[in-house]
Enzyme design. Structure first.
Site, PDB file in Angstrom:
ATOM      1  N   ARG B  34       0.823  -1.217   0.000  1.00  0.00           N
ATOM      2  CA  ARG B  34       0.000   0.000   0.000  1.00  0.00           C
ATOM      3  C   ARG B  34       0.856   1.266   0.000  1.00  0.00           C
ATOM      4  NH1 ARG B  34      -5.491  -0.889   2.990  1.00  0.00           N
ATOM      5  NH2 ARG B  34      -6.214  -2.700   1.844  1.00  0.00           N
ATOM      6  N   ASP B 143     -16.465   8.180   7.421  1.00  0.00           N
ATOM      7  CA  ASP B 143     -15.257   7.376   7.274  1.00  0.00           C
ATOM      8  C   ASP B 143     -14.103   8.143   7.903  1.00  0.00           C
ATOM      9  OD1 ASP B 143     -14.421   4.780   5.613  1.00  0.00           O
ATOM     10  OD2 ASP B 143     -12.757   6.185   5.587  1.00  0.00           O
TER      11      ASP B 143
END
Lengths: 123, 274
Positions: B34, B143
């Site tokens: 990532r 979020d």
């Protein structure tokens, strides 16, 4: 469970055949729409048909129309699997009688999710 | 180049402190894959160099990018199917009956990620519950990541994303094609309010909710954090409301204030009657 896979590309039939085989489907292949209709006459109604759009002799759209004209196949589950990705084409396939539409490229997971939507997912 | 242990330890501590998400040793590969994207975008030759800079210059925004990259989870429209079937067949018909007088519903998606979950909900309401047209329906989507929320707000998805979990019929009905992407129509997008919220920090005031979805996020937290979040969920959920957790999550052994609703593998819970 049995699936009819109709695509003029041998590579694509092989990819779809492998995925469906892994999902414990018995796979029958056809190389174009006309061939697909013949296969249907031979094997009767499969649980699912995966059909390409652009093929010689009879394309996927004409295949779907021909199938839907037969009362025995009105409720046959047909998913078009194609590189055609315009909104108008998706709509056209649904109008012709496709139950579902999958745009290439796809993965095994995508197929599994679509089968779940169609209620023909493997147990 | 493999990630050094020191760099991994720094990333792990940072992610843990900021998000509560615990990265086990075997997740080093995930950190590397990532953060390779972040390192490239930010002009670093390696993930180690990116993390070194994030450590020595904590205020330059890199730390936020590292945490966001590590906490973005995969999602799809109508993910897992069953929770949405439970909403359609059981939860919404029940709530519509109970709220017939006040004509108001509040739904909170607590781990909205790139928006597929709240948009799936909005589509479900439009498609199956025309009666709600005259109601006040609030869908709040939150979020941790601001960058992800910005994406969610736009409601634009790639072909690969709309292939996943969304029927072609709904695609044609609720999306417009914009170049290579597909965008949800304005009347669906405006049903949802997007806001940043970190589940492990203090929550701002929120209206009591009829339905709460915090799916596929508890799995990343340790037991104490899970308990704390479920405790807050319990206070926010209306007494006759419904909670949805992810398929691999449960309230069992964490909080005895919930009862599981029997509906396939929907991960649906209600508050236990005291």
């Amino acid at each position: 469970m049995r699936a009819l896979v109709i695509d003029d590309s041998r590579a694509m039939r092989s990819i779809l055949g492998k995925i469906m085989g892994e999902l414990r489907y018995e796979v029958v292949e056809a190389v174009n729409g006309r061939h697909g209709l013949e296969r249907l006459r031979e094997i009767g109604k499969p649980d699912l048909v995966l059909v390409d759009w652009n093929m010689p002799e009879m394309n996927g759209l004409d295949f779907i129309r021909a199938v839907r004209a037969d009362r025995a196949f009105q409720d046959l589950v047909i998913m078009m699997v194609t590189t055609e990705t315009e909104m108008a084409q998706v709509a056209k396939a649904l109008e012709a009688g496709a139950t579902e539409y999958l745009m290439k490229p796809f993965t095994k997971d995508t197929i599994i999710e679509k089968l779940a939507l169609l209620g023909v997912a493997p147990a | 180049m493999a990630l050094s242990q020191a760099a991994f330890e720094f990333a792990r501590t940072l992610v843990r402190q900021r998000s509560g998400i615990v990265l086990e040793n075997e997740k080093a590969y995930l950190v590397e894959s990532r953060l390779t994207v972040v390192a490239r975008n930010e002009g670093f030759a390696s993930v180690d160099l990116l993390l070194e800079q994030a450590r020595t210059q904590p205020l330059n925004g890199l730390q936020v990018k590292v945490v966001e990259a590590m906490t973005t989870n995969e999602t799809s429209f109508f993910r897992d199917v069953q929770p949405f079937e439970a909403l359609r067949q059981l939860v919404l018909p029940d709530l519509i009956k109970r709220r017939a007088q006040e004509k108001q519903l509040t739904i909170w998606c607590g781990a909205a990620s790139t928006g597929q979950e709240p948009y799936s909900l909005a589509i479900l309401l439009r498609e199956h519950f025309p009666i709600l047209a005259g109601w006040k329906v609030n869908i709040l989507a939150t979020d941790l990541s601001l960058e992800i929320l910005e994406r969610a707000k736009r409601g634009r998805y790639s072909q690969v994303e709309v292939n996943r979990g969304l029927s072609a019929r709904l695609l044609v009905k609720f999306f417009d094609k914009q170049g290579l992407e597909w965008q949800l129509k304005e009347d669906i997008r405006r049903l949802i309010t997007f806001r940043q919220l970190n589940l492990i920090e203090a929550w701002p005031w929120m209206a009591p909710a009829d339905v709460i979805l915090v799916r596929n996020v508890l799995i990343y937290f340790d037991v104490e954090t899970k308990k704390a979040i479920l405790g807050k969920v319990k206070r926010l959920l209306r007494p006759d409301g419904f909670l949805f957790l992810g398929g691999a999550e449960t309230t069992m052994n964490l909080d005895d204030g919930f009862d599981r609703v029997e509906f396939e593998r929907a991960g649906c819970y209600r508050l236990r009657k005291s």
